[in-house]
Design a protein around this motif. Structure first.
Motif, short mmCIF file in Angstrom:
data_model
loop_
_atom_site.label_atom_id
_atom_site.label_comp_id
_atom_site.label_asym_id
_atom_site.label_seq_id
_atom_site.Cartn_x
_atom_site.Cartn_y
_atom_site.Cartn_z
N CYS A 155 0.85 -1.20 0.00
CA CYS A 155 0.00 0.00 0.00
C CYS A 155 0.88 1.24 0.00
CB CYS A 155 -0.90 0.02 1.24
SG CYS A 155 -2.10 -1.31 1.29
N GLN A 156 0.41 2.28 -0.66
CA GLN A 156 1.12 3.55 -0.67
C GLN A 156 0.47 4.57 0.27
OE1 GLN A 156 0.29 1.97 -3.84
NE2 GLN A 156 2.28 1.01 -3.54
N LEU A 157 -0.68 4.23 0.83
CA LEU A 157 -1.42 5.16 1.68
C LEU A 157 -2.24 4.36 2.68
CD1 LEU A 157 -2.35 8.21 1.98
CD2 LEU A 157 -4.27 7.56 0.51
N VAL A 158 -2.23 4.83 3.91
CA VAL A 158 -3.10 4.27 4.96
C VAL A 158 -4.06 5.37 5.36
CG1 VAL A 158 -3.23 3.24 7.26
CG2 VAL A 158 -1.23 2.79 5.82
N GLN A 159 -5.33 5.06 5.40
CA GLN A 159 -6.29 6.08 5.80
C GLN A 159 -7.27 5.50 6.81
OE1 GLN A 159 -7.54 6.96 1.77
NE2 GLN A 159 -9.54 6.02 2.15
N LEU A 160 -7.93 6.39 7.52
CA LEU A 160 -8.96 5.99 8.47
C LEU A 160 -9.90 7.16 8.67
CD1 LEU A 160 -8.18 7.52 11.39
CD2 LEU A 160 -6.50 5.71 11.45
N ALA B 168 -16.61 12.52 14.31
CA ALA B 168 -16.26 13.90 14.67
C ALA B 168 -16.28 14.13 16.18
CB ALA B 168 -17.22 14.87 13.97
N THR B 169 -17.04 13.35 16.92
CA THR B 169 -17.12 13.54 18.37
C THR B 169 -15.98 12.88 19.13
OG1 THR B 169 -18.50 11.57 18.70
CG2 THR B 169 -19.64 13.67 18.26
N ARG B 170 -15.17 12.08 18.49
CA ARG B 170 -14.10 11.33 19.17
C ARG B 170 -12.80 12.14 19.21
NH1 ARG B 170 -15.66 5.89 19.83
NH2 ARG B 170 -17.24 5.17 18.36
N THR B 171 -12.82 13.24 19.93
CA THR B 171 -11.66 14.14 19.94
C THR B 171 -10.41 13.50 20.53
OG1 THR B 171 -12.47 15.14 21.97
CG2 THR B 171 -13.05 16.24 19.91
N ASP B 172 -10.56 12.63 21.53
CA ASP B 172 -9.39 11.94 22.08
C ASP B 172 -8.76 11.04 21.01
OD1 ASP B 172 -9.73 13.15 24.54
OD2 ASP B 172 -10.74 11.42 25.45
N PHE C 158 -4.95 11.02 19.31
CA PHE C 158 -4.20 9.77 19.26
C PHE C 158 -3.67 9.52 17.85
CE2 PHE C 158 -4.61 5.17 18.25
CZ PHE C 158 -3.55 4.69 19.00
N TYR C 159 -4.54 9.61 16.84
CA TYR C 159 -4.12 9.35 15.46
C TYR C 159 -3.12 10.40 14.97
CZ TYR C 159 -7.85 5.89 15.36
OH TYR C 159 -8.64 4.82 15.63
N GLU C 160 -3.32 11.64 15.33
CA GLU C 160 -2.36 12.68 14.95
C GLU C 160 -1.00 12.43 15.59
OE1 GLU C 160 -4.54 16.19 16.03
OE2 GLU C 160 -5.54 16.29 14.07
N ARG C 161 -0.99 11.97 16.83
CA ARG C 161 0.27 11.64 17.50
C ARG C 161 1.03 10.53 16.77
NH1 ARG C 161 -1.68 10.10 22.18
NH2 ARG C 161 -0.89 7.99 22.14
N LEU C 162 0.28 9.66 16.09
CA LEU C 162 0.90 8.56 15.34
C LEU C 162 1.26 8.96 13.91
CD1 LEU C 162 -1.29 5.60 16.59
CD2 LEU C 162 1.05 6.18 17.26
N GLY C 163 1.06 10.23 13.55
CA GLY C 163 1.47 10.71 12.24
C GLY C 163 0.36 10.87 11.22
N PHE C 164 -0.85 10.52 11.57
CA PHE C 164 -1.97 10.71 10.65
C PHE C 164 -2.34 12.18 10.61
CE2 PHE C 164 -2.13 6.27 11.62
CZ PHE C 164 -2.64 5.66 10.49
N GLU C 165 -2.76 12.65 9.43
CA GLU C 165 -3.17 14.04 9.26
C GLU C 165 -4.66 14.10 8.95
OE1 GLU C 165 -0.82 15.95 6.26
OE2 GLU C 165 1.02 15.04 7.01
N ALA C 166 -5.33 15.05 9.56
CA ALA C 166 -6.75 15.29 9.26
C ALA C 166 -6.82 16.09 7.96
CB ALA C 166 -7.40 16.05 10.42
N SER C 167 -6.74 15.39 6.83
CA SER C 167 -6.57 16.05 5.53
C SER C 167 -7.86 16.15 4.72
CB SER C 167 -5.53 15.28 4.71
OG SER C 167 -5.98 13.95 4.47
#
Length: 150
Positions: A116-121, A125-129, A133-142
């Motif tokens: 895979c060249q991309l991982v997404q999830l 919207a209500t799960r702010t914690d 967590f995902y941002e800390r692991l390198g995911f971007e809210a793009s």
């Protein structure tokens, strides 16, 4: 985490998986742990599809986490294959232990192994914690996601 095993989920794991899916305010409204019939049918569909990877994390013979990884071949991004992480749940007794990080790391490594060249999830919207967590692991809210209930 050396006492942790991440392995494919089995039909015998369904009661534990569904209990984790239902163990939060959103899941409590949409899951039915008392009736495993629809989950068993869904499990059979997942198990028959080589692009679906339902895994569980097991510690001391107890299912303590789960996620689903879907591999999607595509044409966009020059024919890239991507993966989608879905249904990440950690047993209440294990939250904050690093297990969530370990499961996501497994999913990213498996995505690499699947070329895979991309991982997404997506995350409600209500799960702010969870977002932090995902941002800390390198995911971007793009992206902004949309759903249509059928």
């Amino acid at each position: 985490m050396s006492d942790l095993e991440i392995r494919p989920g089995t039909v015998e794991d369904l009661p534990d998986i569904v209990a984790m899916l239902a163990d939060d305010p959103l899941g409590a409204r949409r899951e039915s742990p008392d009736d495993l019939t629809p989950y068993t049918a869904a499990f059979r569909r997942l198990a028959s599809d080589p692009n679906q990877h339902l895994v569980v994390a097991v510690r001391d013979h107890k299912v303590v986490g789960t996620l689903q990884l879907t591999i999607i071949p595509g044409l966009s991004r020059r024919g890239s294959t991507r993966s989608i992480i879905e249904g990440v749940r950690i047993h209440a007794e294990e939250r904050g232990s690093g297990l969530g990080t370990r499961l996501i790391e497994w999913a990213v490594e498996e995505s690499r192994r699947q070329n895979c060249q991309l991982v997404q999830l997506t995350s409600d919207a209500t799960r702010t914690d969870a977002h932090r967590f995902y941002e800390r692991l390198g995911f971007e809210a793009s992206h902004l996601g949309f759903k249509l209930s059928l």
